[in-house]
Design a protein around this motif. Structure first.
Motif, mmCIF file in Angstrom:
data_model
loop_
_atom_site.group_PDB
_atom_site.id
_atom_site.type_symbol
_atom_site.label_atom_id
_atom_site.label_comp_id
_atom_site.label_asym_id
_atom_site.label_seq_id
_atom_site.Cartn_x
_atom_site.Cartn_y
_atom_site.Cartn_z
ATOM 1 N N VAL A 11 0.846 -1.201 0.000
ATOM 2 C CA VAL A 11 0.000 0.000 0.000
ATOM 3 C C VAL A 11 0.876 1.244 0.000
ATOM 4 C CG1 VAL A 11 -1.616 1.351 1.410
ATOM 5 C CG2 VAL A 11 -2.007 -1.092 1.070
ATOM 6 N N ALA A 12 1.913 1.243 0.836
ATOM 7 C CA ALA A 12 2.809 2.394 0.941
ATOM 8 C C ALA A 12 3.445 2.728 -0.406
ATOM 9 C CB ALA A 12 3.888 2.118 1.987
ATOM 10 N N SER A 38 -1.163 3.551 6.090
ATOM 11 C CA SER A 38 -1.840 4.813 6.402
ATOM 12 C C SER A 38 -0.867 5.981 6.390
ATOM 13 C CB SER A 38 -2.514 4.725 7.778
ATOM 14 O OG SER A 38 -3.530 3.762 7.768
ATOM 15 N N PHE A 39 0.307 5.773 6.961
ATOM 16 C CA PHE A 39 1.334 6.820 7.005
ATOM 17 C C PHE A 39 1.669 7.302 5.600
ATOM 18 C CE2 PHE A 39 5.728 8.224 6.802
ATOM 19 C CZ PHE A 39 5.806 9.125 7.851
ATOM 20 N N HIS A 40 1.928 6.375 4.693
ATOM 21 C CA HIS A 40 2.347 6.771 3.346
ATOM 22 C C HIS A 40 1.189 7.262 2.488
ATOM 23 C CE1 HIS A 40 6.594 6.073 3.641
ATOM 24 N NE2 HIS A 40 6.333 4.994 4.352
ATOM 25 N N VAL A 41 -0.018 6.809 2.746
ATOM 26 C CA VAL A 41 -1.180 7.370 2.048
ATOM 27 C C VAL A 41 -1.306 8.849 2.415
ATOM 28 C CG1 VAL A 41 -3.705 7.340 1.982
ATOM 29 C CG2 VAL A 41 -2.442 5.208 1.730
ATOM 30 N N TRP A 103 -2.770 16.737 9.574
ATOM 31 C CA TRP A 103 -3.873 17.228 8.744
ATOM 32 C C TRP A 103 -4.760 16.114 8.229
ATOM 33 C CZ3 TRP A 103 -0.355 20.749 5.262
ATOM 34 C CH2 TRP A 103 0.036 21.877 5.999
ATOM 35 N N PHE A 104 -4.165 14.989 7.886
ATOM 36 C CA PHE A 104 -4.913 13.895 7.263
ATOM 37 C C PHE A 104 -5.051 12.695 8.195
ATOM 38 C CE2 PHE A 104 -2.590 16.061 3.690
ATOM 39 C CZ PHE A 104 -3.685 16.760 3.222
ATOM 40 N N LYS A 105 -5.081 12.934 9.501
ATOM 41 C CA LYS A 105 -5.111 11.816 10.452
ATOM 42 C C LYS A 105 -6.366 10.977 10.337
ATOM 43 C CE LYS A 105 -6.587 14.887 14.138
ATOM 44 N NZ LYS A 105 -6.101 15.615 15.303
ATOM 45 N N GLY A 106 -7.404 11.470 9.699
ATOM 46 C CA GLY A 106 -8.627 10.699 9.514
ATOM 47 C C GLY A 106 -8.512 9.612 8.454
ATOM 48 N N ILE A 107 -7.399 9.613 7.734
ATOM 49 C CA ILE A 107 -7.206 8.629 6.649
ATOM 50 C C ILE A 107 -6.462 7.431 7.182
ATOM 51 C CG2 ILE A 107 -6.091 8.234 4.432
ATOM 52 C CD1 ILE A 107 -6.641 11.120 3.729
#
Length: 107
Positions: A11-12, A38-41, A103-107
């Motif tokens: 995924v990353a 999730s981190f790399h998304v 900023w994108f922690k919901g992803i």
């Protein structure tokens, strides 16, 4: 069969392969969330968003050298993110990488 770590690394890496790759990575990550994926998304999304914003600004200003510097900087950030993904590490990109996570922690 992939392990969770392998899936996260896949995924990353996919997250950095164009917008379509990012969408695929997001869908894959939502199906089987991993911290690495999730981190790399989030990192990839941040790089793309900053790229669009800076492209618009440099286009409005119309200074080609600024546009060139912006594009080279984004290429470096993209490469750093991709290398981190390939190595299975969670290294934020310079300058705004930590902010992307917030900023994108919901992803």
């Amino acid at each position: 069969m992939e392990t969770t770590t392998d899936n996260g690394k896949t995924v990353a890496i996919i997250a950095y392969i164009t917008l379509i790759g990012w969408i695929i990575a997001l869908i894959m990550n939502n199906g089987n969330k991993t911290a690495l994926g999730s981190f790399h998304v989030r990192q990839s999304l941040g790089i793309m968003c900053v790229g669009v914003i800076l492209a618009i600004i440099s286009g409005i200003i119309g200074i080609w050298i600024l546009s060139t510097i912006v594009n080279l900087s984004l290429l470096v950030f993209w490469l750093l993110g991709l290398i981190s993904a390939v190595q299975g590490e969670m290294k934020p990109v310079p300058v705004l990488g930590e902010q992307f996570q917030e900023w994108f922690k919901g992803i």
